[in-house]
Design a protein around this motif. Sequence first.
Motif, PDB file in Angstrom:
ATOM      1  N   SER A  61       0.822  -1.208   0.000  1.00 36.42           N
ATOM      2  CA  SER A  61       0.000   0.000   0.000  1.00 36.42           C
ATOM      3  C   SER A  61       0.859   1.262   0.000  1.00 36.42           C
ATOM      4  N   ILE A  62       1.965   1.231   0.725  1.00 36.33           N
ATOM      5  CA  ILE A  62       2.823   2.410   0.820  1.00 36.33           C
ATOM      6  C   ILE A  62       3.534   2.675  -0.497  1.00 36.33           C
ATOM      7  N   ILE A  63       4.125   1.618  -1.094  1.00 36.76           N
ATOM      8  CA  ILE A  63       4.909   1.857  -2.312  1.00 36.76           C
ATOM      9  C   ILE A  63       4.016   2.158  -3.521  1.00 36.76           C
ATOM     10  N   GLU A  64       2.718   1.852  -3.435  1.00 32.11           N
ATOM     11  CA  GLU A  64       1.797   2.263  -4.502  1.00 32.11           C
ATOM     12  C   GLU A  64       1.614   3.774  -4.509  1.00 32.11           C
ATOM     13  N   VAL A  65       1.701   4.380  -3.310  1.00 28.20           N
ATOM     14  CA  VAL A  65       1.534   5.831  -3.182  1.00 28.20           C
ATOM     15  C   VAL A  65       2.878   6.542  -3.246  1.00 28.20           C
ATOM     16  N   ILE A  66       3.883   5.940  -2.590  1.00 25.04           N
ATOM     17  CA  ILE A  66       5.226   6.520  -2.552  1.00 25.04           C
ATOM     18  C   ILE A  66       6.197   5.481  -3.124  1.00 25.04           C
ATOM     19  N   PRO A  67       6.487   5.498  -4.414  1.00 20.56           N
ATOM     20  CA  PRO A  67       7.362   4.486  -5.026  1.00 20.56           C
ATOM     21  C   PRO A  67       8.747   4.482  -4.388  1.00 20.56           C
TER      22      PRO A  67
ATOM     23  N   GLN B  18       3.313  -6.956  18.232  1.00 17.81           N
ATOM     24  CA  GLN B  18       3.827  -7.489  16.979  1.00 17.81           C
ATOM     25  C   GLN B  18       2.794  -8.369  16.280  1.00 17.81           C
ATOM     26  N   SER B  19       2.060  -9.155  17.065  1.00 12.80           N
ATOM     27  CA  SER B  19       1.073 -10.057  16.473  1.00 12.80           C
ATOM     28  C   SER B  19      -0.093  -9.296  15.849  1.00 12.80           C
ATOM     29  N   LEU B  20      -0.336  -8.080  16.338  1.00  9.90           N
ATOM     30  CA  LEU B  20      -1.418  -7.264  15.789  1.00  9.90           C
ATOM     31  C   LEU B  20      -0.964  -6.450  14.582  1.00  9.90           C
ATOM     32  N   GLY B  21       0.279  -6.661  14.168  1.00 14.50           N
ATOM     33  CA  GLY B  21       0.807  -5.895  13.039  1.00 14.50           C
ATOM     34  C   GLY B  21      -0.006  -6.051  11.772  1.00 14.50           C
ATOM     35  N   PHE B  22      -0.673  -7.216  11.606  1.00  8.97           N
ATOM     36  CA  PHE B  22      -1.473  -7.439  10.403  1.00  8.97           C
ATOM     37  C   PHE B  22      -2.628  -6.451  10.304  1.00  8.97           C
ATOM     38  N   ILE B  23      -3.032  -5.850  11.445  1.00  9.67           N
ATOM     39  CA  ILE B  23      -4.105  -4.858  11.413  1.00  9.67           C
ATOM     40  C   ILE B  23      -3.705  -3.680  10.525  1.00  9.67           C
ATOM     41  N   GLY B  24      -2.413  -3.339  10.560  1.00  5.15           N
ATOM     42  CA  GLY B  24      -1.938  -2.262   9.706  1.00  5.15           C
ATOM     43  C   GLY B  24      -2.153  -2.576   8.234  1.00  5.15           C
ATOM     44  N   GLY B  25      -1.799  -3.808   7.822  1.00  6.86           N
ATOM     45  CA  GLY B  25      -2.011  -4.204   6.433  1.00  6.86           C
ATOM     46  C   GLY B  25      -3.480  -4.208   6.060  1.00  6.86           C
ATOM     47  N   TRP B  26      -4.326  -4.666   6.988  1.00  2.00           N
ATOM     48  CA  TRP B  26      -5.770  -4.703   6.739  1.00  2.00           C
ATOM     49  C   TRP B  26      -6.354  -3.295   6.607  1.00  2.00           C
TER      50      TRP B  26
ATOM     51  N   ALA C 135      -4.730  -0.655   5.816  1.00  2.00           N
ATOM     52  CA  ALA C 135      -4.174  -0.034   4.614  1.00  2.00           C
ATOM     53  C   ALA C 135      -4.937  -0.467   3.374  1.00  2.00           C
ATOM     54  N   GLU C 136      -5.365  -1.735   3.332  1.00  2.00           N
ATOM     55  CA  GLU C 136      -6.110  -2.228   2.174  1.00  2.00           C
ATOM     56  C   GLU C 136      -7.555  -1.741   2.167  1.00  2.00           C
ATOM     57  N   THR C 137      -8.179  -1.675   3.354  1.00  2.00           N
ATOM     58  CA  THR C 137      -9.599  -1.299   3.408  1.00  2.00           C
ATOM     59  C   THR C 137      -9.804   0.211   3.470  1.00  2.00           C
ATOM     60  N   HIS C 138      -8.823   0.944   3.989  1.00  2.00           N
ATOM     61  CA  HIS C 138      -8.922   2.412   4.050  1.00  2.00           C
ATOM     62  C   HIS C 138      -7.698   3.023   3.350  1.00  2.00           C
ATOM     63  N   SER C 139      -6.650   3.270   4.124  1.00  2.00           N
ATOM     64  CA  SER C 139      -5.382   3.743   3.574  1.00  2.00           C
ATOM     65  C   SER C 139      -4.327   3.595   4.656  1.00  2.00           C
ATOM     66  N   TRP C 140      -3.047   3.574   4.243  1.00  2.00           N
ATOM     67  CA  TRP C 140      -1.993   3.456   5.245  1.00  2.00           C
ATOM     68  C   TRP C 140      -1.927   4.720   6.103  1.00  2.00           C
TER      69      TRP C 140
END
Length: 414
Positions: free
Chosen positions: A36-42, A148-156, A158-163
């Motif tokens: 999600s980040i590199i799509e916005v900031i290559p 650390q285990s909740l880190g996947f929430i960031g990816g989720w 980022a995909e459903t809203h934005s990073w």
Amino acid sequence: MISKRAYYPWLLVGLLCIVGCLNYLDRMTITTMRTSIIEVIPMTDAEFGLLTSVFLWVYGLASPLAGYLADRFNRSKVIIGSLFVWSLVTWLTSLATSFEQLLAARALMGISEACYMPAAMALIMDWHTGKTRSTATGVHVAGVMVGQSLGFIGGWLAETHSWHYAFSIFGIVGIGYAAILVFLLHDRKAVIEEATFGNAPVAPQKSQTDLKVALKQLFGNPSFITVLLIWGISGAISWMVNGWLPTFYKERFDLSQTEAGVYSTAYFFPAMLVGVIGGGALADWWSRTNVRARMWLPAIGFLIAVPAVFIASYTLLLWATVAGFLVYALTRPFIDANMMPILGMIADKRYLATGYGFLNLCSCVIGGIGIYIAGALRDKHVDLTLIFQLAALSMVVCALLLFRLKPKARPADE
């Protein structure tokens, strides 16, 4: 006053578990938002790795001074101030629009987060002398594992809203919790009677801390140098695996960003949570009959993890990879539960936070170099399998050094 209650030492650990959770959630979630980040900031893989490396280098360089501040001043105030500032920086990260701004935000987060771990570990050691030291430390590190285990929430998110949205939410939560801790977090004072908790009284920090003396005491001790090397290598191993595991799963098994985030965090860090609590409790139990138990148990954990990482990184079977990294996640954290107690066994207790600050420095500088090199190697088309296997071999070195380590003397409060 709540800090005079008999249950307060464990309440304090619980409060710090939440801070530790936020600490690592804020720093680790960026690894699950890579796409999600590199799509916005290559950026290249090396540049993306640099975002974590710069955080680690700044965090490490600031840690010795941060540790000294925790030895010199009120530990609880250092913790609360650190939480507030890094949460503010997390919120500011959501406003970044370029690679340079992201890099600057990660550097600022490194400075602000550096003040937390040395102060928190030393504060736990203040309140938990005696037979609960490794267990209390392990429970606190378990809070880190939860983050650390909740880190996947960031990816989720980022995909459903934005990073940007993910960083904004995490920052606001941290600022709110810092305000709550003002009323609940307290240092242990010498005026608290020994009979209240069954521990030796703690001398006031200001009267016992001198930076020059601390440096002489720490670096004049060969065992401290050995511990620095162990913690530095183990930090490099941890950051290389944690930092690139989401990418490994995504590419090896053709998973989505969210799926890779789940496989690399959702089971991985809960297993580390079990390992760090179990490693602390087992070390406390074994130390009743073996003074070197807190040194030997992490060494055994490393040796168990080595073949597991080799299998996990080599196989093409998803379940076998999960099983291998699960074993690693269960046994690698034995060192995390016992490092601060080990430091208490080989170093002057007046300088525990300062010593832990230097441990962070060594771990983060070496770890940051490891992550950046891994990214640079990927740009040269070197497979992550080889990188993970080199990390596994490094654990053998850690184990051998731990077996050679000897305590200065059996602590009086054991």
